[in-house]
Scaffold this active site. Structure first.
Site, short mmCIF file in Angstrom:
data_model
loop_
_atom_site.label_atom_id
_atom_site.label_comp_id
_atom_site.label_asym_id
_atom_site.label_seq_id
_atom_site.Cartn_x
_atom_site.Cartn_y
_atom_site.Cartn_z
N GLY A 13 0.78 -1.28 0.25
CA GLY A 13 0.18 -0.03 -0.04
C GLY A 13 1.09 1.06 0.16
O GLY A 13 2.15 0.95 0.02
N ALA A 15 2.12 3.03 2.47
CA ALA A 15 3.76 2.79 3.40
C ALA A 15 4.20 2.11 3.20
O ALA A 15 5.61 2.58 3.05
CB ALA A 15 3.29 2.47 4.61
N PHE A 115 -12.75 18.81 5.40
CA PHE A 115 -13.15 17.54 6.45
C PHE A 115 -13.37 17.41 7.48
O PHE A 115 -12.72 18.29 8.27
CB PHE A 115 -11.72 16.49 5.90
CG PHE A 115 -11.85 15.61 4.82
CD1 PHE A 115 -12.10 15.37 3.37
CD2 PHE A 115 -12.29 13.85 5.37
CE1 PHE A 115 -12.41 14.72 2.81
CE2 PHE A 115 -12.28 13.35 4.87
CZ PHE A 115 -11.98 13.57 3.17
N GLN A 235 -12.30 2.49 15.14
CA GLN A 235 -13.22 3.51 14.51
C GLN A 235 -13.96 3.01 14.12
O GLN A 235 -13.77 2.52 12.89
CB GLN A 235 -12.59 4.77 13.47
CG GLN A 235 -13.72 6.11 13.20
CD GLN A 235 -12.03 6.79 12.12
OE1 GLN A 235 -12.15 6.88 11.44
NE2 GLN A 235 -12.13 7.74 13.36
N HIS A 237 -16.31 4.80 10.46
CA HIS A 237 -17.41 5.77 9.91
C HIS A 237 -17.94 5.83 9.77
O HIS A 237 -19.88 4.55 9.45
CB HIS A 237 -16.50 5.27 8.24
CG HIS A 237 -16.37 6.55 7.92
ND1 HIS A 237 -17.73 6.85 7.44
CD2 HIS A 237 -15.37 7.18 6.68
CE1 HIS A 237 -17.39 8.62 6.65
NE2 HIS A 237 -15.37 8.24 6.10
N LEU A 247 -17.48 2.85 1.83
CA LEU A 247 -17.65 3.70 2.79
C LEU A 247 -18.23 4.50 1.04
O LEU A 247 -18.52 4.60 -0.09
CB LEU A 247 -15.85 4.39 2.70
CG LEU A 247 -15.65 5.50 3.27
CD1 LEU A 247 -16.42 5.31 4.57
CD2 LEU A 247 -14.03 6.34 3.16
N GLU A 250 -15.78 11.24 3.39
CA GLU A 250 -16.75 12.05 4.20
C GLU A 250 -16.52 13.45 2.93
O GLU A 250 -17.32 14.55 3.83
CB GLU A 250 -15.41 12.43 4.93
CG GLU A 250 -15.83 13.12 6.32
CD GLU A 250 -14.77 13.09 8.00
OE1 GLU A 250 -14.89 11.66 8.19
OE2 GLU A 250 -13.94 14.06 8.08
N ARG A 281 -15.71 11.73 13.66
CA ARG A 281 -15.91 10.39 13.01
C ARG A 281 -16.98 10.05 14.24
O ARG A 281 -18.19 9.29 13.57
CB ARG A 281 -15.26 9.67 11.85
CG ARG A 281 -15.11 10.54 10.52
CD ARG A 281 -13.52 9.27 10.26
NE ARG A 281 -13.58 10.18 8.57
CZ ARG A 281 -12.72 9.43 8.20
NH1 ARG A 281 -11.72 8.45 8.03
NH2 ARG A 281 -12.08 9.61 6.28
N HIS A 351 -13.99 0.56 10.08
CA HIS A 351 -13.73 1.33 9.29
C HIS A 351 -11.52 1.39 9.58
O HIS A 351 -11.10 1.20 8.84
CB HIS A 351 -14.08 3.21 9.41
CG HIS A 351 -12.80 3.79 7.77
ND1 HIS A 351 -13.53 3.35 6.68
CD2 HIS A 351 -12.42 5.27 7.87
CE1 HIS A 351 -12.28 3.98 6.09
NE2 HIS A 351 -12.49 4.91 6.73
N ARG A 393 -8.60 8.75 14.67
CA ARG A 393 -8.20 9.55 13.91
C ARG A 393 -9.63 10.26 12.87
O ARG A 393 -10.67 10.32 12.34
CB ARG A 393 -7.85 8.68 12.76
CG ARG A 393 -7.17 9.14 11.35
CD ARG A 393 -7.49 8.12 10.39
NE ARG A 393 -7.95 7.39 10.06
CZ ARG A 393 -8.36 7.25 8.78
NH1 ARG A 393 -8.39 8.55 7.99
NH2 ARG A 393 -9.30 6.81 8.18
N SER A 398 -5.07 9.57 6.88
CA SER A 398 -4.43 8.05 7.14
C SER A 398 -3.72 8.08 6.24
O SER A 398 -2.52 7.58 5.88
CB SER A 398 -5.90 7.40 7.29
OG SER A 398 -6.40 7.25 5.73
#
Length: 578
Positions: A13, A15, A115, A235, A237, A247, A250, A281, A351, A393, A398
Site C-alpha cells: 500500500g 506506506a 473534512f 474507528q 466511519h 465507504l 467524508e 467521525r 473503518h 483519527r 490516514s
C-alpha cells in the site's frame, strides 16, 4: 526457496511503496504483497490527504496539529503529530512532483476541500485542508508510487502471504512467506524488515475494509512476542453504504452533504452545534446510533440494519459528477440510487484501527514501555501505531500517516542497512511455518472456517462496536476464546498447491481471531470513554487514570497488559467539544 535482500517490505500500500522507494535509493529492496500492488487497500481512500497548503484559504500546520491532537481525544503523541503535519506539506508537493494528478483550482494550485474536524485558528471554524484527486486520491497515490518503485528497480513478489517474522531476541532477520501461485514456502533473509500490511476491519461484520484486511502483520508479530499498542481504539466511519459497509467518503459532507433522520431533520445540529456534519467521525457515528435507538432511523426499529440518510441532492449533478464521480457510481451500482436525485442510505461501518504495532518516530518497532526498539524491524501505516491518531483519527490523516511515516521509515532503513550486517539465519528457519501449513493441509474434514468467521464478526459487531459495556465485552472475550479453540480443529479440504484460496482464508482467519481477541481484551480493560472507545458504564474521559497507552502482549494461550506514557508536551488536555 531462499532469498536475500538488504530490505524486505511486507505490504504494497502507500506506506510500503513509499518506504520501498526511499530504501531502494541505497538498499537492494524487495516488496512482498498478498495482492498486486495497485489493488492494495490504499486505493479505496477517496476524499483526500490533509496538508496545510493554504491553496484556497489561510491554513497553518500548527492548526492541523491542534486538530489532530483534539480529534484523537488527547491520546495522540504530540511530537509525532507535529512531525506528521509539518512533513505533510512537503510530502504533498513531493507527490505532485512525482506525477500525482491532483485536482486544481482555477489558477492552477492544488485544490482543497473541507473534512471533519479540520478547523482554522484552533477550532474557530471549518477550513479547507484536504488535497484531492476527485474522489480517487488513494488510487492515484498507489499508481504514482508504484511507477516510481519500478523505475528505482525495486523487486516485487506479488501474491506472497507472510507467515512468520524471523525474530531472534531483539533482532529481526527476515520473514517466511507462502507463494500463493505455487504453494511453495519462501524464506527472505534481510538486514531490515518493514511491515505495512494495513488494517483489520474484517474482524467486524459490517466494514469498509477490503477482504484482504485481515491483520496479517500485527498478528504475525504479536505471536512473535511484540506487544500491540492501543488495540481498544477502532474507528467506525459514520457513512457506510446501508447493509454493505462500502465507504461513502467524508468528502460528500465536505462538499455540503447533510445527514437526516426519519423526520428529515438535520440532526447533527444538536450533537455538534459548531461543526455539525463536519464533526469528527466518532461523534457522528455515536449520533447516528443514538438516533437509531430512539426510533429516528429510516426503518425506525433501532435494529442493527436500521439507517439514516446522507442528503447530497442540493450539491448539484455537475459538482457530484466532477468531484465525486466514484461515489456516484457506487450509489448507482449498489443501491440503484442517483445521489443527485435521492438521499443515500448510510449506517456506521467499521473503518480504521488506531492501534497496532508500536513504533518510534522513525518507524522502528518498539518492544517495551521504555521505548527500546527491535533491531532491523520497522512498521508504518494502519498496521502500526506511532500514535498520531490517538483515540480517534481525523479524516485524511490516514493518507498523511502512510506518506510521512512510510517515507521516514524508508529513509531510516536506507541509513541502517549501509552499516548493518545480515544476522544469523539457520537452515531450519522456516521449519515452524512449514509445520504450521502442513498441519492445516491434511485432507481431512475439520471445523468449518466459514461458521467461525461469521460468529467472530457478529460477536465483534454486536458486543465490541460503537458503544461498549462490561458485560457485553466479557461475553465477547469468552466467545472469542471458544472460537480460538475451535480454530485449532479447522483443516483445509483442498490439498492442491496452486492458488489454494481455502488455505489462505484459513491462515487469515487465524490472524483475525488473534486480533479480535486482543481488541476485546484491551477494550474491556480500559474503564473510561475516549474517542472511538465509548463505554456506556464509564461515559466520561478519565485523564487521572487513563491518559496512557495500553500495550497488550500474547503470552502462550494467555496475555498481559502494560502501559506507556502519552506525550502531551504541546497541548494540555481539555474538554473535547465542537
Amino acid at each position: 526457496m531462499k532469498h536475500q535482500f538488504d530490505a524486505i517490505i511486507v505490504g504494497a500500500g502507500g506506506a510500503g511503496l513509499y518506504a520501498a522507494l526511499e530504501a531502494s535509493r541505497t538498499a537492494k529492496t524487495a516488496v512482498l504483497s498478498k495482492l498486486y500492488p495497485i489493488r492494495s487497500h490504499t486505493g479505496t481512500a477517496q476524499g483526500g490527504i490533509g496538508a496545510a497548503l493554504g491553496s484556497v484559504e489561510e491554513d497553518r500546520p500548527e492548526w492541523h496539529c491542534f486538530d489532530t491532537v483534539k480529534g484523537g481525544d488527547y491520546l495522540t503523541d504530540q511530537k509525532a503529530a507535529q512531525i506528521l503535519v509539518e512533513d505533510a506539506v512537503e510530502a504533498v508537493y513531493h507527490l505532485e512532483n512525482l506525477g500525482l494528478p491532483f485536482s486544481r483550482t482555477p489558477d492552477g494550485k492544488i485544490d482543497q476541500r473541507r473534512f471533519g474536524g479540520h478547523t482554522r485558528n484552533f477550532g474557530e471554524a471549518p477550513v479547507k485542508r484536504a488535497c484531492y484527486a476527485a474522489d480517487r486520491t488513494g488510487h492515484m497515490i498507489l499508481q504514482t508510487l508504484y511507477q516510481q518503485c519500478i523505475k528505482n528497480g525495486v523487486r516485487f513478489f506479488d501474491e506472497f502471504h507472510v507467515l512468520e517474522a524471523l525474530i531472534d531476541g531483539d533482532r529481526c532477520n527476515g520473514v517466511v512467506a507462502l507463494e500463493l501461485a505455487t504453494g511453495e514456502i519462501h524464506t527472505f533473509h534481510s538486514k531490515a524488515t518493514f511491515f505495512a500490511t494495513g488494517g483489520f476491519g474484517r474482524i467486524f461484520k459490517t466494514t469498509s475494509n477490503a477482504y484482504a484486511n485481515t491483520g496479517d502483520g500485527p498478528a504475525v508479530l504479536a505471536r512473535a512476542g511484540v506487544p500491540m499498542e492501543d488495540m481498544e481504539f477502532f474507528q467506525f466511519h459514520p457513512t457506510g453504504i446501508y447493509r454493505m459497509g462500502i465507504l461513502i467518503t467524508e468528502a460528500v459532507r465536505g462538499e455540503g452533504g447533510i445527514l437526516r433522520n426519519r423526520a428529515g431533520e438535520p440532526f447533527m445540529e444538536r450533537y455538534a452545534p459548531k461543526l455539525k456534519d463536519l464533526a469528527p467521525r466518532d461523534m457522528i457515528s455515536r449520533a447516528i446510533i443514538d438516533e437509531l435507538r430512539k426510533g429516528s432511523g429510516i426503518r425506525g426499529d433501532g435494529k442493527i440494519d436500521d439507517y439514516v440518510y446522507l442528503d447530497a441532492t442540493h450539491i448539484g449533478r455537475e459538482a457530484i459528477d466532477k468531484k465525486l464521480p466514484d461515489i456516484a457510481g457506487f450509489c448507482r451500482t449498489y443501491l440503484g440510487v442517483d445521489p443527485a436525485d435521492k438521499p443515500i442510505p448510510v449506517q456506521p461501518t467499521a473503518h480504521y484501527a488506531m492501534g497496532g504495532i508500536p513504533t518510534d518516530l522513525w518507524g522502528r518497532v518498539v518492544r517495551n514501555a521504555k521505548g527500546d526498539v527491535y533491531e532491523g524491524l520497522y512498521a508504518a501505516g494502519e498496521c502500526a501505531c506511532v500514535s498520531v491518531h490517538g483515540a480517534n483519527r481525523l479524516g485524511t490523516n490516514s493518507l498523511v500517516d502512510i506518506i510521512v511515516y512510510g517515507k521516514r521509515a524508508g529513509t531510516d532503513i536506507a541509513r541502517y542497512v549501509r552499516d548493518a550486517d545480515f544476522g544469523p539465519l539457520p537452515e531450519t528457519a522456516d521449519d515452524r511455518a512449514r509445520a504450521g501449513v502442513k498441519a492445516l493441509v491434511t485432507g481431512t474434514r475439520g471445523k468449518p472456517r466459514g461458521e467461525i468467521t461469521a460468529r467472530m464478526q457478529e460477536t465483534m459487531m454486536e458486543l465490541v462496536g460503537v458503544y461498549r459495556a462490561a458485560d457485553e465485552m466479557k461475553a465477547a472475550i469468552a466467545a472469542l476464546r471458544t472460537l480460538r479453540g475451535e480454530y485449532r480443529e479447522v483443516r483445509v479440504a483442498d490439498t492442491g498447491k496452486g492458488f489454494n484460496t481455502e488455505l489462505l482464508e484459513v491462515l487469515e482467519l487465524g490472524n483475525l481471531l488473534d486480533i479480535a481477541w486482543m481488541t476485546a481484551l484491551a477494550a474491556a480493560n480500559r474503564t473510561e470513554s475516549r474517542g472511538a472507545h465509548s463505554r456506556v458504564d464509564f461515559p466520561e474521559r478519565d485523564d487521572t487514570n487513563w491518559l496512557k497507552h495500553s500495550m497488550i502482549r500474547l503470552v502462550g494461550d494467555g496475555y498481559e497488559i502494560g502501559y506507556k506514557d502519552v506525550d502531551i508536551s504541546l497541548y494540555p488536555p481539555k474538554p473535547r467539544v465542537y
